[in-house]
Design a protein around this motif. Sequence first.
Motif, PDB file in Angstrom:
ATOM      1  N   UNK A  26       0.989  -1.106  -0.178  1.00 30.08           N
ATOM      2  CA  UNK A  26      -0.036   0.167  -0.094  1.00 30.08           C
ATOM      3  C   UNK A  26       0.869   1.030   0.199  1.00 30.08           C
ATOM      4  N   UNK A  27       0.507   2.132  -0.817  1.00 32.97           N
ATOM      5  CA  UNK A  27       1.438   3.413  -1.052  1.00 32.97           C
ATOM      6  C   UNK A  27       0.426   4.704  -0.968  1.00 32.97           C
ATOM      7  N   UNK A  28       0.832   5.537  -0.045  1.00 28.76           N
ATOM      8  CA  UNK A  28      -0.099   6.696   0.097  1.00 28.76           C
ATOM      9  C   UNK A  28       0.628   7.904   0.231  1.00 28.76           C
ATOM     10  N   UNK A  46       3.725  19.154   5.160  1.00 31.32           N
ATOM     11  CA  UNK A  46       4.509  18.680   4.023  1.00 31.32           C
ATOM     12  C   UNK A  46       3.833  17.261   3.589  1.00 31.32           C
ATOM     13  N   UNK A  47       3.742  16.955   2.305  1.00 28.19           N
ATOM     14  CA  UNK A  47       3.286  15.899   1.941  1.00 28.19           C
ATOM     15  C   UNK A  47       4.497  14.934   1.917  1.00 28.19           C
ATOM     16  N   UNK A  48       4.297  13.630   2.517  1.00 25.46           N
ATOM     17  CA  UNK A  48       5.312  12.509   2.518  1.00 25.46           C
ATOM     18  C   UNK A  48       4.907  11.204   2.211  1.00 25.46           C
ATOM     19  N   UNK A  49       5.693  10.348   1.752  1.00 25.34           N
ATOM     20  CA  UNK A  49       5.297   9.127   1.221  1.00 25.34           C
ATOM     21  C   UNK A  49       5.204   8.031   2.177  1.00 25.34           C
ATOM     22  N   UNK A  50       4.095   7.328   2.403  1.00 21.59           N
ATOM     23  CA  UNK A  50       4.145   6.218   3.245  1.00 21.59           C
ATOM     24  C   UNK A  50       3.866   5.070   2.416  1.00 21.59           C
ATOM     25  N   UNK A  51       4.694   3.805   2.498  1.00 22.48           N
ATOM     26  CA  UNK A  51       4.547   2.516   2.085  1.00 22.48           C
ATOM     27  C   UNK A  51       4.456   1.609   3.132  1.00 22.48           C
ATOM     28  N   UNK A  52       3.711   0.567   2.987  1.00 17.78           N
ATOM     29  CA  UNK A  52       3.275  -0.292   3.831  1.00 17.78           C
ATOM     30  C   UNK A  52       3.282  -1.735   3.099  1.00 17.78           C
ATOM     31  N   UNK A  67       7.144   2.213   6.114  1.00 16.81           N
ATOM     32  CA  UNK A  67       8.385   3.254   5.573  1.00 16.81           C
ATOM     33  C   UNK A  67       7.722   4.474   5.416  1.00 16.81           C
ATOM     34  N   UNK A  68       8.398   5.653   5.958  1.00 16.55           N
ATOM     35  CA  UNK A  68       8.011   6.977   5.617  1.00 16.55           C
ATOM     36  C   UNK A  68       9.033   7.749   4.943  1.00 16.55           C
ATOM     37  N   UNK A  69       8.901   8.276   3.691  1.00 14.83           N
ATOM     38  CA  UNK A  69       9.992   9.040   3.065  1.00 14.83           C
ATOM     39  C   UNK A  69       9.814  10.573   3.025  1.00 14.83           C
ATOM     40  N   UNK A  70      10.610  11.341   3.138  1.00 16.97           N
ATOM     41  CA  UNK A  70      10.670  12.856   3.202  1.00 16.97           C
ATOM     42  C   UNK A  70      10.219  13.472   1.856  1.00 16.97           C
ATOM     43  N   UNK A  71       9.790  14.421   1.882  1.00 13.38           N
ATOM     44  CA  UNK A  71       9.625  14.973   0.339  1.00 13.38           C
ATOM     45  C   UNK A  71      10.969  15.106  -0.389  1.00 13.38           C
ATOM     46  N   UNK A  72      10.684  14.839  -1.682  1.00 13.08           N
ATOM     47  CA  UNK A  72      11.853  14.828  -2.626  1.00 13.08           C
ATOM     48  C   UNK A  72      12.218  13.057  -2.855  1.00 13.08           C
ATOM     49  N   UNK A  73      11.661  12.419  -1.948  1.00 15.65           N
ATOM     50  CA  UNK A  73      12.133  10.796  -2.195  1.00 15.65           C
ATOM     51  C   UNK A  73      11.329  10.219  -3.577  1.00 15.65           C
ATOM     52  N   UNK A  74      12.222   9.755  -4.015  1.00 21.66           N
ATOM     53  CA  UNK A  74      11.876   8.682  -5.371  1.00 21.66           C
ATOM     54  C   UNK A  74      11.638   7.125  -5.291  1.00 21.66           C
ATOM     55  N   UNK A  75      10.759   6.555  -5.615  1.00 20.16           N
ATOM     56  CA  UNK A  75      10.412   5.424  -5.599  1.00 20.16           C
ATOM     57  C   UNK A  75      10.637   4.698  -7.004  1.00 20.16           C
ATOM     58  N   UNK A  76      11.628   4.075  -7.407  1.00 14.59           N
ATOM     59  CA  UNK A  76      11.920   3.428  -8.750  1.00 14.59           C
ATOM     60  C   UNK A  76      11.809   1.971  -8.705  1.00 14.59           C
ATOM     61  N   UNK A  77      10.816   1.243  -9.489  1.00 11.64           N
ATOM     62  CA  UNK A  77      10.835  -0.201  -9.474  1.00 11.64           C
ATOM     63  C   UNK A  77      11.310  -0.408 -10.966  1.00 11.64           C
ATOM     64  N   UNK A  78      12.233  -1.510 -11.224  1.00 12.87           N
ATOM     65  CA  UNK A  78      12.525  -1.937 -12.590  1.00 12.87           C
ATOM     66  C   UNK A  78      12.240  -3.543 -12.589  1.00 12.87           C
ATOM     67  N   UNK A  79      12.130  -4.175 -13.815  1.00 16.34           N
ATOM     68  CA  UNK A  79      11.938  -5.558 -13.677  1.00 16.34           C
ATOM     69  C   UNK A  79      12.673  -6.096 -14.786  1.00 16.34           C
TER      70      UNK A  79
END
Length: 79
Positions: A26-28, A46-52, A67-79
């Motif tokens: 879950x990402x929000x 500030x808007x922060x990213x939460x992933x569970x 996990x909670x990430x500060x503003x500016x964090x980027x989540x990158x997924x590759x396959x």
Amino acid sequence: MTVDLAAISANEWLLMNKPFTRFDLRVRAIEASEALAQRLETRTGAAVLVSERSTWVGDAPVTLVQSIAAPGYQLVANS
């Protein structure tokens, strides 16, 4: 109880010894509370990213991580 977590991460050990059969992710975004903003060195509201993420073996839960990430964090997924 004898695992050296300096040599292998807990997550790696789990994958080798108790592989999960499914996971939920879950990402929000949320607004940072005053305490959270202080920890993340950002402003209150500030808007922060939460992933569970939770992992399961059948119907039995194995892990739950938030996990909670500060503003500016980027989540990158590759396959």
